[in-house]
Write an enzyme that holds these catalytic residues in place. Structure first.
Site, PDB file in Angstrom:
ATOM      1  N   LYS A 230       0.823  -1.217   0.000  1.00 17.32           N
ATOM      2  CA  LYS A 230       0.000   0.000   0.000  1.00 17.32           C
ATOM      3  C   LYS A 230       0.853   1.261   0.000  1.00 17.32           C
ATOM      4  O   LYS A 230       0.615   2.183  -0.799  1.00 17.32           O
ATOM      5  CB  LYS A 230      -0.942  -0.021   1.209  1.00 17.32           C
ATOM      6  CG  LYS A 230      -1.788   1.239   1.386  1.00 17.32           C
ATOM      7  CD  LYS A 230      -2.940   1.001   2.306  1.00 17.32           C
ATOM      8  CE  LYS A 230      -2.511   0.387   3.627  1.00 17.32           C
ATOM      9  NZ  LYS A 230      -1.663   1.299   4.435  1.00 17.32           N
TER      10      LYS A 230
ATOM     11  N   THR B  14       4.021   1.529  -0.820  1.00 12.27           N
ATOM     12  CA  THR B  14       4.783   1.530  -2.066  1.00 12.27           C
ATOM     13  C   THR B  14       3.932   2.078  -3.206  1.00 12.27           C
ATOM     14  O   THR B  14       4.390   2.910  -4.008  1.00 12.27           O
ATOM     15  CB  THR B  14       5.259   0.097  -2.394  1.00 12.27           C
ATOM     16  OG1 THR B  14       6.103  -0.369  -1.346  1.00 12.27           O
ATOM     17  CG2 THR B  14       6.013   0.052  -3.711  1.00 12.27           C
TER      18      THR B  14
ATOM     19  N   ARG C  57       2.059   8.660   6.992  1.00 17.86           N
ATOM     20  CA  ARG C  57       2.303   8.532   8.427  1.00 17.86           C
ATOM     21  C   ARG C  57       3.779   8.277   8.688  1.00 17.86           C
ATOM     22  O   ARG C  57       4.506   7.770   7.837  1.00 17.86           O
ATOM     23  CB  ARG C  57       1.492   7.368   9.008  1.00 17.86           C
ATOM     24  CG  ARG C  57      -0.008   7.552   8.963  1.00 17.86           C
ATOM     25  CD  ARG C  57      -0.728   6.296   9.399  1.00 17.86           C
ATOM     26  NE  ARG C  57      -0.429   5.175   8.526  1.00 17.86           N
ATOM     27  CZ  ARG C  57      -0.582   3.909   8.862  1.00 17.86           C
ATOM     28  NH1 ARG C  57      -1.027   3.590  10.064  1.00 17.86           N
ATOM     29  NH2 ARG C  57      -0.310   2.944   8.005  1.00 17.86           N
TER      30      ARG C  57
ATOM     31  N   LYS D   3       7.330  -6.202  10.658  1.00 17.62           N
ATOM     32  CA  LYS D   3       7.219  -5.551   9.360  1.00 17.62           C
ATOM     33  C   LYS D   3       8.553  -5.055   8.812  1.00 17.62           C
ATOM     34  O   LYS D   3       8.796  -5.072   7.611  1.00 17.62           O
ATOM     35  CB  LYS D   3       6.238  -4.378   9.464  1.00 17.62           C
ATOM     36  CG  LYS D   3       5.883  -3.757   8.125  1.00 17.62           C
ATOM     37  CD  LYS D   3       4.828  -2.673   8.329  1.00 17.62           C
ATOM     38  CE  LYS D   3       4.443  -2.033   6.998  1.00 17.62           C
ATOM     39  NZ  LYS D   3       3.457  -0.957   7.169  1.00 17.62           N
TER      40      LYS D   3
ATOM     41  N   ALA E  31      -3.934   1.789  12.701  1.00 22.92           N
ATOM     42  CA  ALA E  31      -5.355   1.731  12.341  1.00 22.92           C
ATOM     43  C   ALA E  31      -6.090   0.614  13.063  1.00 22.92           C
ATOM     44  O   ALA E  31      -7.314   0.643  13.137  1.00 22.92           O
ATOM     45  CB  ALA E  31      -5.509   1.560  10.837  1.00 22.92           C
TER      46      ALA E  31
ATOM     47  N   PHE F   7      -3.598  -0.202   7.187  1.00 22.31           N
ATOM     48  CA  PHE F   7      -4.160  -1.538   7.030  1.00 22.31           C
ATOM     49  C   PHE F   7      -5.245  -1.567   5.944  1.00 22.31           C
ATOM     50  O   PHE F   7      -5.199  -0.799   4.990  1.00 22.31           O
ATOM     51  CB  PHE F   7      -4.660  -2.087   8.364  1.00 22.31           C
ATOM     52  CG  PHE F   7      -3.556  -2.356   9.345  1.00 22.31           C
ATOM     53  CD1 PHE F   7      -2.468  -3.143   8.992  1.00 22.31           C
ATOM     54  CD2 PHE F   7      -3.580  -1.831  10.623  1.00 22.31           C
ATOM     55  CE1 PHE F   7      -1.435  -3.398   9.889  1.00 22.31           C
ATOM     56  CE2 PHE F   7      -2.549  -2.074  11.534  1.00 22.31           C
ATOM     57  CZ  PHE F   7      -1.484  -2.870  11.155  1.00 22.31           C
TER      58      PHE F   7
ATOM     59  N   PHE G 110       3.434  -8.836  -9.292  1.00 28.31           N
ATOM     60  CA  PHE G 110       4.526  -9.744  -8.919  1.00 28.31           C
ATOM     61  C   PHE G 110       4.883 -10.581 -10.148  1.00 28.31           C
ATOM     62  O   PHE G 110       4.018 -10.876 -10.977  1.00 28.31           O
ATOM     63  CB  PHE G 110       4.104 -10.660  -7.766  1.00 28.31           C
ATOM     64  CG  PHE G 110       4.244 -10.034  -6.406  1.00 28.31           C
ATOM     65  CD1 PHE G 110       5.294 -10.392  -5.572  1.00 28.31           C
ATOM     66  CD2 PHE G 110       3.336  -9.087  -5.969  1.00 28.31           C
ATOM     67  CE1 PHE G 110       5.430  -9.812  -4.315  1.00 28.31           C
ATOM     68  CE2 PHE G 110       3.462  -8.505  -4.720  1.00 28.31           C
ATOM     69  CZ  PHE G 110       4.514  -8.872  -3.888  1.00 28.31           C
TER      70      PHE G 110
ATOM     71  N   TRP H 221       7.050  -0.790  -7.756  1.00 23.28           N
ATOM     72  CA  TRP H 221       8.125  -1.392  -6.955  1.00 23.28           C
ATOM     73  C   TRP H 221       9.323  -1.719  -7.836  1.00 23.28           C
ATOM     74  O   TRP H 221      10.469  -1.460  -7.468  1.00 23.28           O
ATOM     75  CB  TRP H 221       7.616  -2.657  -6.263  1.00 23.28           C
ATOM     76  CG  TRP H 221       8.652  -3.349  -5.429  1.00 23.28           C
ATOM     77  CD1 TRP H 221       8.970  -3.089  -4.121  1.00 23.28           C
ATOM     78  CD2 TRP H 221       9.510  -4.416  -5.847  1.00 23.28           C
ATOM     79  NE1 TRP H 221       9.978  -3.924  -3.704  1.00 23.28           N
ATOM     80  CE2 TRP H 221      10.337  -4.749  -4.732  1.00 23.28           C
ATOM     81  CE3 TRP H 221       9.679  -5.115  -7.045  1.00 23.28           C
ATOM     82  CZ2 TRP H 221      11.296  -5.752  -4.797  1.00 23.28           C
ATOM     83  CZ3 TRP H 221      10.635  -6.119  -7.106  1.00 23.28           C
ATOM     84  CH2 TRP H 221      11.432  -6.429  -5.989  1.00 23.28           C
TER      85      TRP H 221
END
Length: 578
Positions: free
Chosen positions: A74, A76, A97, A108, A276, A304, A401, A429
């Site tokens: 998200k 990214t 954030r 993470k 969140a 999230f 991907f 990405w």
């Protein structure tokens, strides 16, 4: 492929005063924190003088499906979309954030995007940054210290030590601090009582910090925070213990938004960071409005999945700030949807052991149309919520991907088409802004075609009862059949009614992994009930927190924390943060 931090350290960033100049900010309008970070000092003037522009500048909200171990990307996507819009000639600011040290050292790792869509300097942003979280933690703990000191010095306010609801805070995952005893030993150490720690991002100070519109509003909100009750059940506030001014002094400089940049030089304002799942999950109102004042398009994200971050962004932050997103982007991956599908099939009694790598992970690298179709309802429900509950335009970003097959991508696109929503492949990405051009064009199209946002509506009305507001969220957003309130929660609701604090927005604390309050119930479950076990008031933030399931405000570290991989090399460079 280089690691995220290797990519970040290979890019020569612009000096931050150069980035500021692209936004027409002079050196008098920023405070430098080294060469590549700054605080915007005239944010209040910018917001005040650009009120009309702020209301007209398109705001793009990026959210996602319920997160899985497969990853969704998200942040990214948010950063890559901003770079792509910038590349198309738009004056863009991305508002994000700040990362918490909890996930950085926990599961993470870093939280500055990934690959060729990152904000930099990522090591600084992921660690101490400009000290905002330290200021928030200190402010939180100053209240604790003054509260305990008041009790020790005679307790003029007649505070009941068994009804203290204010916890200490530290920005770290540390499970042993969930339940502690303070004041042990001699009387000189204070009054002995039970206490606990929350992670800093769960502190009400963080919520207040992120929802306040200016310093005066920050002062008012800080003073209203309820920290305890006296022996007659009257609330005790920060104002009552005369801590408001000192707390504000600790937060004054932190309240200025932080300016950094993406790998491609797009200005980024990163400020505040409530989780969140246990808080409201959005960067500060001041940061978002500053970004809108300085840009032609602002892109922001919420934490999230859309059932948490986007719901709270729309039902809490938008009420407070009077903002409306012009478009919402829902991020998903084929891999994550297959994970939801495998879990759904397994919960339905189907044998999926042949696709399991271990107890928690599935083999997501092989095409499996059955699993994908079983997982797609999670995406469909999030999209349906944005379009039909909130009445907002929506775009699906499929974070690409290498293992995605053409068949799988086509199926996702077909399901989105049924909802009259475009699904666009994003490759930010791997290749940065070039991989987000199609997504950026679709977002611009949605903004242009939906200038009238009169269709936007909230999930509930503030004048409803607490029970009805929670039921509205559970039934409309989660698709639950109903809500169970424990006896404890019912008593707390009655207390809030007596205090006339029941007409506030709702902030539901629940697992991020599921629409339900059961982390193992993936996909798009139906006919389940949500259990609200605890209700608490965040009077300063201006919302009511409903705690569900076993959600905790102090996470713990995993068996193998990310901290084990973080180090400093022989040249003084930080390594191992992704």
């Amino acid at each position: 492929m280089k690691s995220d931090i290797e990519i970040a350290q290979s890019i020569k960033p612009h000096k931050i005063n150069e980035i500021a100049r692209t936004l027409n900010l002079s050196e008098d309008n920023i405070e430098l924190y080294g060469k590549y970070k700054a605080k915007i000092t005239n944010y209040d003037t910018l917001i005040k003088n650009n009120a009309e522009k702020i209301n007209k500048t398109p705001l793009v909200l990026v959210s996602a499906i319920n997160p899985t171990p497969a990853g969704e990307g998200k942040t990214t996507t948010t950063i890559g979309l901003s770079d792509a819009l910038n590349k198309l000639g738009k004056k863009v600011v991305v508002a994000l954030r700040e990362p918490s040290l909890g996930p950085v050292f926990g599961v993470k790792g870093g939280a500055c995007g990934g690959g060729y869509a990152q904000v930099i300097p990522m090591e600084d942003i992921n660690l101490h940054f400009t000290g905002d979280f330290h200021a928030i933690g200190s402010a939180n703990n100053l209240i604790s210290a003054m509260l305990d000191n008041h009790i020790y010095q005679g307790n003029v306010l007649n505070i009941d030590i068994d009804k203290i609801i204010w916890h200490r805070a530290v920005d770290m995952n540390d499970r042993v601090l969930r339940n502690i005893t303070v004041g042990q030993g001699s009387e000189k150490n204070g009054v002995e009582r039970k206490d606990s720690y929350d992670i800093t991002v769960a502190s009400e100070i963080m919520a207040v910090f992120c929802l306040a519109k200016d310093l005066n509003d920050l002062r008012d909100r800080l003073g209203r925070i309820i920290i305890a009750y006296d022996k007659n059940d009257n609330p005790i506030t920060v104002n009552d213990i005369k801590a408001t001014g000192a707390v504000l002094a600790l937060l004054k400089d932190a309240f200025k938004p932080n300016l950094v940049q993406t790998l491609e030089g797009t200005p980024a304002i990163i400020h505040g960071g409530p989780f969140a799942n246990i808080a409201h999950g959005c960067n500060s109102v001041v940061a978002t409005k500053t970004a809108l004042a300085l840009s032609d398009i602002t892109v922001t994200e919420a934490g999230f999945g859309a059932d948490l971050g986007a719901e709270k962004f729309l039902d809490i932050k938008c009420r407070v700030s009077n903002l409306k997103p012009s478009c919402v982007v829902i991020v998903a991956t084929v891999r994550a949807l297959k994970h939801h599908g495998y879990s759904y099939l397994e919960n339905s009694g189907k044998d999926v052991s042949a696709y399991k790598l271990d107890d928690k992970k599935f083999n997501l690298n092989i095409e499996n149309i059955e699993a994908l179709k079983a997982g797609i309802p999670n995406l469909v429900q999030h999209v349906d919520n944005i379009k039909n509950v909130y009445g907002l335009p929506c775009v699906v970003a499929i974070n690409a991907f290498p293992t995605d097959t053409e068949n799988e991508l086509n199926i996702v696109a077909e399901e989105c088409k049924k909802l009259n929503v475009s699904a666009v492949l994003s490759e930010v990405w791997a290749i940065g802004s070039e991989g987000g051009i199609n997504l950026a064009k679709e977002v611009l199209k949605q903004i242009d075609e939906n200038r009238d946002l009169s269709t936007f509506k909230f999930t509930y009305n503030l004048d409803e009862s607490i029970e009805n507001k929670i039921n509205d969220i559970a039934k409309k957003i989660y698709r639950a059949s109903g809500v169970i309130f424990t006896e404890n929660a019912k008593k707390q609701i009655e207390t809030l009614k007596k205090l006339n604090l029941d007409k506030l927005p709702i902030c539901i604390a629940k697992t991020q992994y599921s629409f339900s309050d059961n982390a193992k119930l993936l996909g798009a479950p139906k006919d389940f009930e949500i259990t609200v076990r605890n209700i608490k008031i965040s009077a300063g933030a201006g919302f009511i927190v409903a705690l569900t399931g076993d959600i905790m405000t102090m996470p713990g570290l995993p068996k193998v924390p990310s901290a084990e991989k973080i180090d400093v090399d022989e040249n003084g460079n930080i390594v191992g943060i992704f």
